[in-house]
Design a protein around this motif. Structure first.
Motif, PDB file in Angstrom:
ATOM      1  N   TYR A 225      86.286  19.741  67.131  1.00 56.61           N
ATOM      2  CA  TYR A 225      87.311  21.508  66.313  1.00 56.61           C
ATOM      3  C   TYR A 225      85.708  21.762  66.810  1.00 56.61           C
ATOM      4  O   TYR A 225      84.808  21.680  66.003  1.00 56.61           O
ATOM      5  CB  TYR A 225      88.131  21.637  64.827  1.00 56.61           C
ATOM      6  N   LYS A 226      85.985  22.796  67.782  1.00 54.69           N
ATOM      7  CA  LYS A 226      85.142  23.930  67.827  1.00 54.69           C
ATOM      8  C   LYS A 226      85.633  25.905  67.701  1.00 54.69           C
ATOM      9  O   LYS A 226      86.389  25.684  67.379  1.00 54.69           O
ATOM     10  CB  LYS A 226      84.661  23.421  69.308  1.00 54.69           C
ATOM     11  N   ASP A 227      84.271  26.121  66.925  1.00 52.27           N
ATOM     12  CA  ASP A 227      84.355  27.639  66.914  1.00 52.27           C
ATOM     13  C   ASP A 227      84.457  28.385  67.705  1.00 52.27           C
ATOM     14  O   ASP A 227      84.848  28.149  69.119  1.00 52.27           O
ATOM     15  CB  ASP A 227      83.867  28.095  65.571  1.00 52.27           C
ATOM     16  N   ALA A 228      85.036  30.080  67.813  1.00 54.54           N
ATOM     17  CA  ALA A 228      84.955  30.599  68.936  1.00 54.54           C
ATOM     18  C   ALA A 228      83.129  30.122  69.722  1.00 54.54           C
ATOM     19  O   ALA A 228      83.433  30.337  71.457  1.00 54.54           O
ATOM     20  CB  ALA A 228      84.914  31.697  68.401  1.00 54.54           C
ATOM     21  N   ASP A 229      82.400  30.096  69.186  1.00 59.35           N
ATOM     22  CA  ASP A 229      81.444  29.814  70.162  1.00 59.35           C
ATOM     23  C   ASP A 229      81.534  28.430  70.367  1.00 59.35           C
ATOM     24  O   ASP A 229      80.076  28.033  71.414  1.00 59.35           O
ATOM     25  CB  ASP A 229      80.016  30.309  69.061  1.00 59.35           C
ATOM     26  N   ASP A 230      82.060  27.640  70.831  1.00 59.77           N
ATOM     27  CA  ASP A 230      81.894  26.552  71.185  1.00 59.77           C
ATOM     28  C   ASP A 230      81.459  25.318  70.186  1.00 59.77           C
ATOM     29  O   ASP A 230      80.994  24.134  70.639  1.00 59.77           O
ATOM     30  CB  ASP A 230      81.733  25.868  72.967  1.00 59.77           C
ATOM     31  N   VAL A 231      81.009  25.796  69.256  1.00 55.46           N
ATOM     32  CA  VAL A 231      79.816  25.263  68.134  1.00 55.46           C
ATOM     33  C   VAL A 231      81.491  24.077  67.597  1.00 55.46           C
ATOM     34  O   VAL A 231      82.275  24.032  67.013  1.00 55.46           O
ATOM     35  CB  VAL A 231      79.653  25.944  67.387  1.00 55.46           C
TER      36      VAL A 231
END
Length: 273
Positions: A225-231
Motif C-alpha cells: 500500500y502506497k501513499d500519494a508520495d509513492d511511499v
C-alpha cells in the motif's frame, strides 16, 4: 520516324535494363539468404560438436577425480571451468551471424546458462552457488532440449542418459517458467475496485480467473500500500488455493492504514500440480 525509332529504342533498352537489374536483385537476395542459412547451420553443427565434447570432457574429469587421489578439488574445479569456457568459445564463434530469431534466442539462453555455471564454480558461497545453478538450469536445459527437438542436434549414445535427465528436468523448469510468467501477468492485470465497508474502512475487491492450463495448488501475491508520495505505508498478501484452469476466485483487501493512494501487487510464491 527517326525520332520515334530512337524513342522506341530507348524504351526497349530501359526495359532490358530493368530486367537485368531485377534478375541481379533476385540473385543477390538468394545469395544473401543462402549465406544466412549457412551461418545458422554452422552454429547448429558447432552446438552439436560443443555439447558432445563438453560431456566427453566432463566424464573424463569426473573419472579422474574419483580415481586419482592427487587430483585435488581445486584442480577439478579449474579444469571444469576450462571445459565450460571452451564450450562457450565454440558457440560464440558463429553466434553473431545467426539470423533465425528463435535459434538466436535459444543460443543466447544456452550461452548465458553456461556462463552462470562458471560463476557457480568460481564462488565458495553456497547460497550464490545454488542461485547461479538454478539460474543456469532455467536457461540451459530448455535451450538444449529445443536444439535437439527443433534443430535436430544429435547426442552421442554415451550421453543419452544424461540428455534424458536433462529433458526430465527441463520439462519441470518449463512448467515453472510458464507458471511464473502467468502469475506475473495476472498480478499486473488484477483490477481492484475500491469501496467502503460497514465500519468505514476502505476495501479493495476483484475477481481473478485462471486463464492458463496450469493447475495451481496455491498461489500468493505480495501487496504493497502506497501513499500519494509513492511511499510504502503497509503491506498485505493475497492467497489463492486450488486455483484450477478456468476457475474464478474473489479477493478482498482491507488496509487499515490511512492515506492509501495506490496498491501494488507482485508474485510471491506458487505451487502447481
Amino acid at each position: 520516324m527517326k525520332i520515334k525509332s530512337k524513342v522506341l529504342g530507348l524504351i526497349l533498352v530501359s526495359m532490358m535494363s530493368v530486367g537485368v537489374v531485377g534478375c541481379s536483385s533476385q540473385n543477390n537476395d538468394a545469395s544473401t539468404q543462402n549465406q544466412q542459412q549457412a551461418t545458422d547451420e554452422a552454429f547448429v553443427k558447432d552446438f552439436e560438436k560443443a555439447i558432445n565434447k563438453r560431456w566427453d570432457e566432463q566424464v573424463k574429469l569426473e573419472t579422474k577425480y574419483a580415481k586419482d587421489s592427487k587430483y585435488t578439488e581445486e584442480k577439478y574445479t579449474e579444469d571444469t571451468i576450462k571445459v565450460l569456457e571452451n564450450e562457450i568459445a565454440t558457440l560464440e564463434k558463429n553466434f553473431e551471424g545467426i539470423k533465425d530469431k528463435d535459434l538466436k534466442k535459444i543460443a543466447k539462453d544456452y550461452i548465458e546458462g553456461a556462463k552462470k555455471q562458471i560463476e557457480a564454480q568460481k564462488t565458495n558461497d553456497y547460497d550464490l552457488q545454488y542461485k547461479y545453478i538454478e539460474e543456469s538450469d532455467k536457461l540451459r536445459k530448455p535451450a538444449l532440449i529445443a536444439m535437439v527437438e527443433e534443430y535436430s542436434v544429435e547426442i552421442k549414445d554415451a550421453h543419452q542418459q544424461t540428455y534424458k535427465d536433462f529433458k526430465e528436468k527441463a520439462t519441470v523448469i518449463n512448467k515453472e517458467n510458464e507458471a511464473k510468467s502467468f502469475a506475473d501477468k495476472l498480478a499486473t492485470e488484477i483490477a481492484l475496485e475500491k469501496s467502503t465497508d460497514e465500519f468505514g474502512y476502505n476495501e479493495y475487491t476483484s475477481v481473478v480467473e485462471n486463464t492458463s492450463e496450469l493447475e495451481f495448488t496455491s498461489l500468493s501475491f505480495k501487496v504493497q500500500y502506497k501513499d500519494a508520495d509513492d511511499v510504502v505505508i503497509g503491506d498485505d498478501i493475497i492467497y489463492l488455493e486450488n486455483f484450477a484452469p478456468g476457475s474464478k476466485q474473489k479477493i478482498k483487501l482491507t488496509p487499515f492504514e490511512e492515506g492509501v493512494e495506490s496498491v501494488v501487487i507482485s508474485t510471491d510464491w506458487f505451487e502447481t500440480k
